[in-house]
Write an enzyme that holds these catalytic residues in place. Structure first.
Site, PDB file in Angstrom:
ATOM      1  N   ASP A  37       0.831  -1.209   0.000  1.00  0.00           N
ATOM      2  CA  ASP A  37       0.000   0.000   0.000  1.00  0.00           C
ATOM      3  C   ASP A  37       0.862   1.254   0.000  1.00  0.00           C
ATOM      4  OD1 ASP A  37      -2.396   1.355  -0.045  1.00  0.00           O
ATOM      5  OD2 ASP A  37      -2.717   1.265   2.119  1.00  0.00           O
ATOM      6  N   ASN A  85     -11.053  -2.630  -5.492  1.00  0.00           N
ATOM      7  CA  ASN A  85     -10.253  -1.678  -6.272  1.00  0.00           C
ATOM      8  C   ASN A  85     -10.881  -1.307  -7.627  1.00  0.00           C
ATOM      9  OD1 ASN A  85      -7.081  -2.953  -5.003  1.00  0.00           O
ATOM     10  ND2 ASN A  85      -8.183  -1.115  -4.379  1.00  0.00           N
TER      11      ASN A  85
HETATM   12  C1  IPE Z   1      -5.404  -2.745  -0.157  1.00  0.00           C
HETATM   13  O1  IPE Z   1      -5.069  -1.441  -0.411  1.00  0.00           O
HETATM   14  C2  IPE Z   1      -5.510  -3.502  -1.440  1.00  0.00           C
HETATM   15  C3  IPE Z   1      -4.260  -3.804  -2.092  1.00  0.00           C
HETATM   16  C4  IPE Z   1      -3.079  -3.565  -1.621  1.00  0.00           C
HETATM   17  C5  IPE Z   1      -4.375  -4.432  -3.370  1.00  0.00           C
HETATM   18  P1  IPE Z   1      -6.196  -0.314  -0.580  1.00  0.00           P
HETATM   19  O2  IPE Z   1      -5.467   0.961  -0.765  1.00  0.00           O
HETATM   20  O3  IPE Z   1      -7.152  -0.692  -1.645  1.00  0.00           O
HETATM   21  O4  IPE Z   1      -6.950  -0.388   0.822  1.00  0.00           O
HETATM   22  P2  IPE Z   1      -7.753   0.710   1.618  1.00  0.00           P
HETATM   23  O5  IPE Z   1      -8.761   1.282   0.663  1.00  0.00           O
HETATM   24  O6  IPE Z   1      -6.778   1.733   2.069  1.00  0.00           O
HETATM   25  O7  IPE Z   1      -8.365  -0.032   2.759  1.00  0.00           O
HETATM   26  C1  IPE Z   2      -1.445   0.216  -3.381  1.00  0.00           C
HETATM   27  O1  IPE Z   2      -1.272   1.581  -3.433  1.00  0.00           O
HETATM   28  C2  IPE Z   2      -1.671  -0.393  -4.729  1.00  0.00           C
HETATM   29  C3  IPE Z   2      -3.024  -0.935  -4.953  1.00  0.00           C
HETATM   30  C4  IPE Z   2      -3.993  -0.934  -4.080  1.00  0.00           C
HETATM   31  C5  IPE Z   2      -3.290  -1.506  -6.243  1.00  0.00           C
HETATM   32  P1  IPE Z   2      -2.487   2.593  -3.472  1.00  0.00           P
HETATM   33  O2  IPE Z   2      -2.844   2.858  -4.891  1.00  0.00           O
HETATM   34  O3  IPE Z   2      -3.612   2.096  -2.626  1.00  0.00           O
HETATM   35  O4  IPE Z   2      -1.831   3.888  -2.828  1.00  0.00           O
HETATM   36  P2  IPE Z   2      -2.454   4.869  -1.752  1.00  0.00           P
HETATM   37  O5  IPE Z   2      -2.954   4.028  -0.624  1.00  0.00           O
HETATM   38  O6  IPE Z   2      -3.560   5.593  -2.438  1.00  0.00           O
HETATM   39  O7  IPE Z   2      -1.328   5.753  -1.359  1.00  0.00           O
HETATM   40 MG    MG Z   3      -4.086   2.338  -0.676  1.00  0.00          MG
END
Ligand code: IPE
Ligand code: IPE
Ligand code: MG
Length: 263
Positions: A37, A85
């Site tokens: 994340d 997602n």
């Molecule tokens: C969790 O990250 C999902 C993945 C790493 C694929 P998210 O960024 O989607 O989670 P939330 O929304 O912060 O809970």
């Molecule tokens: C994790 O990074 C990747 C996926 C969930 C695919 P994010 O895209 O959630 O990055 P933040 O949490 O918005 O910084």
């Molecule tokens: Mg995220």
């Protein structure tokens, strides 16, 4: 898969070498699961579009996969795309899928070289045919490898997995009285794999975001403030070392020196 394997890959005298030397190879987590994340925040800090964070995150994936394989970790599961997602802008989703396809194509050689078996967990039937095709190539070409099992969680949701398992259990015709926790586990996507001993989340968020809900019942959780594109070998080694200091009780009590017969 040992100290020698990992040292052969680390610049001598580096801080990573000192970390690797502290690892107890008899007490490695059998399964490490990672919620990657913070890609978007990494990009925002640099005034870049979010997708640049995802692109940069690929280097972290590469580093963590090879480090885990060389350490001798049995199973590594990376959370790449959740069922939630799809709520993101279409262009971001398309870019994530494109990066995934490219990753598999470019990394196949490294996976083969490191004897890594590639698998996907999640509702893969809902992914586009071109993504499914690329995944199938990766799975097929690595299926005879005998080293680390590398799961990518794609279109994955922990609740969806439990519902899918319940459906399979019902469809198997099993009598309800015969169903227990071990049997139920055989209907999960991770059937036959050990549960994660260590669950890592980057970017400081203290939540599990629908990841491996069944399997993480007794996982040790390690949250790093590091954003995923900055996560490297040293961070993974740090997490493993911290894990090795944990006192895992599984609801029991820690045997006291007195109970063990010490004076
Ligand atoms: C969790 O990250 C999902 C993945 C790493 C694929 P998210 O960024 O989607 O989670 P939330 O929304 O912060 O809970
Ligand atoms: C994790 O990074 C990747 C996926 C969930 C695919 P994010 O895209 O959630 O990055 P933040 O949490 O918005 O910084
Ligand atoms: Mg995220």
């Amino acid at each position: 898969m040992s100290l020698e394997k990992i040292l052969a890959w680390i610049p001598p005298g580096s801080p990573d070498e000192a970390l690797a030397r502290q690892v107890n190879f008899d007490q490695l987590p059998a399964h490490v699961a990672i919620i990657m994340d913070g890609n978007g925040r990494w990009a925002a800090q640099r005034h870049l579009p979010r997708v640049e964070g995802h692109r940069a995150g690929i280097d972290s994936v590469r580093d963590v996969v090879e480090t885990s394989a060389r350490l001798g970790i049995g199973v590594l599961t990376l959370y790449a795309f959740s069922v939630e997602n799809w709520k993101r802008p279409k262009a971001e989703v398309a870019m994530l899928m494109m990066l995934l396809k490219r990753y598999i194509r470019l990394e196949l050689g490294t996976l083969l070289k490191n004897n890594i078996r590639f698998r996907v967990i999640g509702r893969t039937d809902d992914l586009s045919p071109d993504v499914q095709h690329e995944l199938e190539i990766g799975i097929r070409k690595t299926e005879h490898n005998t080293g680390m099992l590398f799961n990518i969680a794609l279109n994955y949701g922990g609740r969806a997995e439990i519902v899918d398992a319940a459906r399979r259990a019902i469809a198997s015709g099993m009598a309800p009285a015969d169903l227990d926790e071990a049997k139920f586990g055989e209907f999960l996507y991770t059937s036959g794999q050990p549960d994660p001993d260590l669950l890592i989340r980057t970017s400081g968020e203290m939540r599990v975001s629908n990841f491996l809900l069944w399997q993480i019942a007794y996982a040790e959780i390690w949250v790093a403030d590091t954003l995923w594109p900055d996560f490297r070998r040293r961070d993974l080694l740090g997490a493993v070392l911290d894990y090795q200091k944990r006192d895992r009780r599984y609801g029991g009590i820690k045997p006291s020196p007195v109970a063990l017969g010490a004076k």
